[in-house]
Design a protein around this motif. Structure first.
Motif, PDB file in Angstrom:
ATOM      1  N   ALA A 262      76.291  -9.684  27.788  1.00 59.56           N
ATOM      2  CA  ALA A 262      77.186  -8.624  28.251  1.00 59.56           C
ATOM      3  C   ALA A 262      77.623  -8.880  29.688  1.00 59.56           C
ATOM      4  O   ALA A 262      78.811  -8.754  30.032  1.00 59.56           O
ATOM      5  CB  ALA A 262      76.482  -7.269  28.133  1.00 59.56           C
ATOM      6  N   SER A 265      79.896 -12.095  29.862  1.00 59.08           N
ATOM      7  CA  SER A 265      81.203 -11.986  29.196  1.00 59.08           C
ATOM      8  C   SER A 265      82.059 -10.868  29.774  1.00 59.08           C
ATOM      9  O   SER A 265      83.143 -10.579  29.285  1.00 59.08           O
ATOM     10  CB  SER A 265      81.005 -11.740  27.697  1.00 59.08           C
ATOM     11  OG  SER A 265      80.364 -10.499  27.468  1.00 59.08           O
ATOM     12  N   LYS A 267      81.252  -7.670  29.879  1.00 66.58           N
ATOM     13  CA  LYS A 267      81.128  -6.436  29.103  1.00 66.58           C
ATOM     14  C   LYS A 267      80.148  -5.448  29.714  1.00 66.58           C
ATOM     15  O   LYS A 267      79.929  -4.374  29.165  1.00 66.58           O
ATOM     16  CB  LYS A 267      80.678  -6.743  27.670  1.00 66.58           C
ATOM     17  CG  LYS A 267      81.574  -7.733  26.930  1.00 66.58           C
ATOM     18  CD  LYS A 267      82.983  -7.225  26.778  1.00 66.58           C
ATOM     19  CE  LYS A 267      83.840  -8.204  25.985  1.00 66.58           C
ATOM     20  NZ  LYS A 267      85.251  -7.768  25.900  1.00 66.58           N
ATOM     21  N   SER A 268      79.525  -5.808  30.841  1.00 74.45           N
ATOM     22  CA  SER A 268      78.592  -4.883  31.480  1.00 74.45           C
ATOM     23  C   SER A 268      79.342  -3.690  32.043  1.00 74.45           C
ATOM     24  O   SER A 268      80.505  -3.816  32.462  1.00 74.45           O
ATOM     25  CB  SER A 268      77.837  -5.587  32.612  1.00 74.45           C
ATOM     26  OG  SER A 268      76.991  -6.583  32.101  1.00 74.45           O
ATOM     27  N   PRO A 283      84.221 -14.345  33.768  1.00 77.70           N
ATOM     28  CA  PRO A 283      83.270 -14.490  32.658  1.00 77.70           C
ATOM     29  C   PRO A 283      82.941 -15.955  32.381  1.00 77.70           C
ATOM     30  O   PRO A 283      83.825 -16.821  32.393  1.00 77.70           O
ATOM     31  CB  PRO A 283      84.006 -13.863  31.470  1.00 77.70           C
ATOM     32  CG  PRO A 283      84.995 -12.928  32.087  1.00 77.70           C
ATOM     33  CD  PRO A 283      85.422 -13.580  33.366  1.00 77.70           C
ATOM     34  N   THR A 286      82.437 -16.049  26.266  1.00 76.61           N
ATOM     35  CA  THR A 286      83.125 -15.090  25.411  1.00 76.61           C
ATOM     36  C   THR A 286      82.248 -14.879  24.177  1.00 76.61           C
ATOM     37  O   THR A 286      81.632 -15.831  23.679  1.00 76.61           O
ATOM     38  CB  THR A 286      84.511 -15.583  24.977  1.00 76.61           C
ATOM     39  OG1 THR A 286      84.368 -16.841  24.292  1.00 76.61           O
ATOM     40  CG2 THR A 286      85.419 -15.771  26.173  1.00 76.61           C
ATOM     41  N   ARG A 290      80.319  -9.964  18.132  1.00 78.29           N
ATOM     42  CA  ARG A 290      80.461  -8.764  18.957  1.00 78.29           C
ATOM     43  C   ARG A 290      79.184  -7.939  18.958  1.00 78.29           C
ATOM     44  O   ARG A 290      78.834  -7.311  19.946  1.00 78.29           O
ATOM     45  CB  ARG A 290      81.625  -7.917  18.441  1.00 78.29           C
ATOM     46  CG  ARG A 290      82.982  -8.601  18.586  1.00 78.29           C
ATOM     47  CD  ARG A 290      83.355  -8.731  20.053  1.00 78.29           C
ATOM     48  NE  ARG A 290      84.547  -9.546  20.243  1.00 78.29           N
ATOM     49  CZ  ARG A 290      85.067  -9.835  21.422  1.00 78.29           C
ATOM     50  NH1 ARG A 290      84.483  -9.382  22.520  1.00 78.29           N
ATOM     51  NH2 ARG A 290      86.143 -10.596  21.524  1.00 78.29           N
ATOM     52  N   LYS A 291      78.504  -7.914  17.818  1.00 77.95           N
ATOM     53  CA  LYS A 291      77.225  -7.240  17.696  1.00 77.95           C
ATOM     54  C   LYS A 291      76.213  -8.229  17.143  1.00 77.95           C
ATOM     55  O   LYS A 291      76.581  -9.280  16.617  1.00 77.95           O
ATOM     56  CB  LYS A 291      77.343  -6.029  16.774  1.00 77.95           C
ATOM     57  CG  LYS A 291      78.262  -4.930  17.296  1.00 77.95           C
ATOM     58  CD  LYS A 291      78.281  -3.752  16.338  1.00 77.95           C
ATOM     59  CE  LYS A 291      79.164  -2.628  16.873  1.00 77.95           C
ATOM     60  NZ  LYS A 291      79.187  -1.462  15.947  1.00 77.95           N
TER      61      LYS A 291
END
Length: 325
Positions: A262, A265, A267-268, A283, A286, A290-291
């Motif tokens: 996270a 990439s 996403k944090s 980043p 990538t 996603r999960k």
């Protein structure tokens, strides 16, 4: 932390079956001429799949000398395409460089204890067998028996709570300290019996000693520290476009991988209006998944160790590797 053959808790039924194998290979997408690092060789499940899928080369690392010795026949079979190295996967970038690869195309990590280690009573990983309370993957340094004998009660309780997520950690530590005053705790069965008298379980529950054994194993082998080092090393050694796949088996490991990816990439969570975030670094990965990817119902039924497995995968960008704060 060894073995790409599927792993889980210290008392589970043993099977040398690679967990999430098809999903891992799909995430890594092997192509002819590519170089891979398998940081947790074990029985060689992932390594063999990577070598069979395309004309790849694999640098396979394991801190357990038994696993490296056991891979000699496989190395001969693949005639120069497989290099086995006895080392820690936290040094995987340095190991790759020592093998002539400044960058690699993919890294795979399968975190935890291997079924081979669980099956050997004298390794002391499992309460299914009575053996010395050891748990050392590299067969060196302090053993679980040393920790049980030397840690004072509060430190022992904190260790069991932090690494085992055991809510009765204080009661277990008190029982251990009381019992070790009577006689040294040097076997897996004696420790398991002590814990079982504190932790009550119902039919169908995990063994009462599962979390305590997990905590000791993680501490003895510095598993979480090694995982963090390995993620940083993978970031340094992967070429732009290179892939990373990590399979974990419990929440402590998965949380580290999830938070790392996270952060790397982008996403944090950012700052709030009271404390605006500074400009985020570029980043370095990538997300490919996603999960977390879990095992199918069919795989979990066929291989009980797959039930708790989670796969997370990402691809390297061209951004410079970061320095862990």
């Amino acid at each position: 932390m060894t073995a790409a053959d599927g792993r889980g808790g210290a008392g589970e039924t043993s099977r040398h079956v690679p967990v999430l194998l098809a999903e891992v290979v799909a995430a890594l997408a092997p192509a002819d001429g590519e170089v891979f690092v398998d940081g947790t060789f074990g029985a060689g499940g992932y390594t063999r799949a990577l070598l069979d899928t395309a004309a790849t080369r694999v640098v396979a690392i394991d801190r357990d000398p038994t696993a490296i010795a056991g891979g000699a026949e496989m190395a001969a079979q693949y005639a120069g395409r497989l290099t086995l190295v006895h080392d820690r996967f936290g040094r995987l970038d340095a190991v790759a460089a020592e093998c002539g690869h400044e960058t690699v195309d993919a890294v795979v990590l399968d975190i935890g204890v291997s079924s081979m280690q669980i099956d050997e009573a004298d390794r002391g990983f499992s309460f299914r067998f009575d053996g010395p309370l050891d748990m050392r993957m590299a067969r060196e340094g302090e053993s679980a028996a040393d920790l049980v004998a030397q840690l004072e009660e509060t430190a022992l309780a904190n260790l069991i709570y932090t690494y085992g997520e055991e809510r009765l950690s204080r009661h277990i530590a008190k029982a251990i300290v009381r019992e070790r005053a009577v006689a040294p705790i040097v076997t897996t069965r004696r420790l398991a019996d002590i814990v079982a008298r504190v932790v009550r379980s119902k039919p169908g529950d995990i063994h009462p000693a599962t979390r305590t054994f997990q905590a000791l194993r993680i501490a003895v082998n510095d598993e979480l520290g090694e995982l963090e080092a390995a993620l940083d090393a993978a970031e340094r050694v992967l070429r732009p476009g290179g892939r990373l796949a990590v399979v974990t088996f419990h929440s402590l490991e998965d949380r580290i991988v999830k938070q790392f990816l996270a952060d790397r990439s982008g996403k944090s969570p950012g700052g709030s209006r009271h404390a605006p975030a500074s400009r985020p670094p570029e980043p370095t990965f990538t997300l490919v998944t996603r999960k977390a990817v879990a095992a199918s119902e069919a795989e979990s039924h066929a291989n009980p160790r797959a039930r708790s497995a989670k796969l997370r995968a990402a691809a390297r960008t061209a951004a410079p590797a970061r320095t862990r704060r």
